[in-house]
Design an enzyme around this catalytic site. Sequence first.
Site, PDB file in Angstrom:
ATOM      1  N   ASP A  29     -10.079  -5.198  -3.843  1.00  0.00           N
ATOM      2  CA  ASP A  29      -9.512  -4.508  -2.639  1.00  0.00           C
ATOM      3  C   ASP A  29     -10.744  -3.460  -2.430  1.00  0.00           C
ATOM      4  O   ASP A  29     -11.059  -2.390  -3.240  1.00  0.00           O
ATOM      5  CB  ASP A  29      -8.264  -3.862  -2.982  1.00  0.00           C
ATOM      6  CG  ASP A  29      -7.640  -3.111  -1.650  1.00  0.00           C
ATOM      7  OD1 ASP A  29      -8.345  -2.564  -1.132  1.00  0.00           O
ATOM      8  OD2 ASP A  29      -6.343  -2.911  -1.865  1.00  0.00           O
ATOM      9  N   SER A  58       0.852  -1.112   0.160  1.00  0.00           N
ATOM     10  CA  SER A  58      -0.095  -0.021  -0.025  1.00  0.00           C
ATOM     11  C   SER A  58       1.171   1.259  -0.001  1.00  0.00           C
ATOM     12  O   SER A  58       0.653   2.146   0.683  1.00  0.00           O
ATOM     13  CB  SER A  58      -0.971  -0.026   1.091  1.00  0.00           C
ATOM     14  OG  SER A  58      -1.907   0.870   0.946  1.00  0.00           O
ATOM     15  N   HIS A  74      -7.430  -6.205   0.381  1.00  0.00           N
ATOM     16  CA  HIS A  74      -6.274  -5.379   0.876  1.00  0.00           C
ATOM     17  C   HIS A  74      -5.325  -6.348   1.451  1.00  0.00           C
ATOM     18  O   HIS A  74      -5.323  -6.061   2.718  1.00  0.00           O
ATOM     19  CB  HIS A  74      -6.865  -4.203   1.495  1.00  0.00           C
ATOM     20  CG  HIS A  74      -5.905  -3.236   1.603  1.00  0.00           C
ATOM     21  ND1 HIS A  74      -5.510  -2.320   0.604  1.00  0.00           N
ATOM     22  CD2 HIS A  74      -5.077  -2.829   2.688  1.00  0.00           C
ATOM     23  CE1 HIS A  74      -4.692  -1.561   1.018  1.00  0.00           C
ATOM     24  NE2 HIS A  74      -4.477  -1.677   2.213  1.00  0.00           N
TER      25      HIS A  74
END
Length: 196
Positions: free
Chosen positions: A139, A119, A173
Amino acid sequence: MCGNNMSAPLPTIVPAACKATAAVIFLHGLGDTGHGWAQAMAGIRTPHVKYICPHAPVMPVTLNMNMAMPSWFDIISLNPNAQEDESGIKRAAENVKALIDQEVKNGIPSHRIVLGGFSQSVISKNKDISVLQCHGEADPLVPLIFGQLTVEKLKSMLKPSNVTFKTYSGMTHSACPEEMMDIKQFIEKQLPPINS
């Protein structure tokens, strides 16, 4: 991170299995630590590569109602047009540069150091840098469109043929084994063993 920021512990390190001739510095995402990523890197390690997984300092994060958590800098919003914590980003970049400088002092040339993260977005003045950007198609936190916009921005700033964008069906994620193998292959391509 590297002695100049007392609020973050020393990085978690996965040492090379033999003499380290290359290094990977891997930054965790918001609210995480380097411990889990060090474990993930140990699972894909290459014998001549040292893996360094630093821990972000704990600070209030505007995005999360000012809750204190590990973060490289303050995040105001996930909106692409949101205000950014410029001083925090610069401070984080200086800390990463200090980690790179330490590895250079340890005898690893800067061209044998790969910087990565979960990220994260890395921008460089070096137009020939190779980038692997991975994104989960499911995600919910950072929608796929943000990853697509980021890769287009990277291609406009760097040599487009050096930017690879991979997506993973059903991945949220997080990371998945297929992605970790792609990362391993990318690292091995960028940091081949040195024949002595």
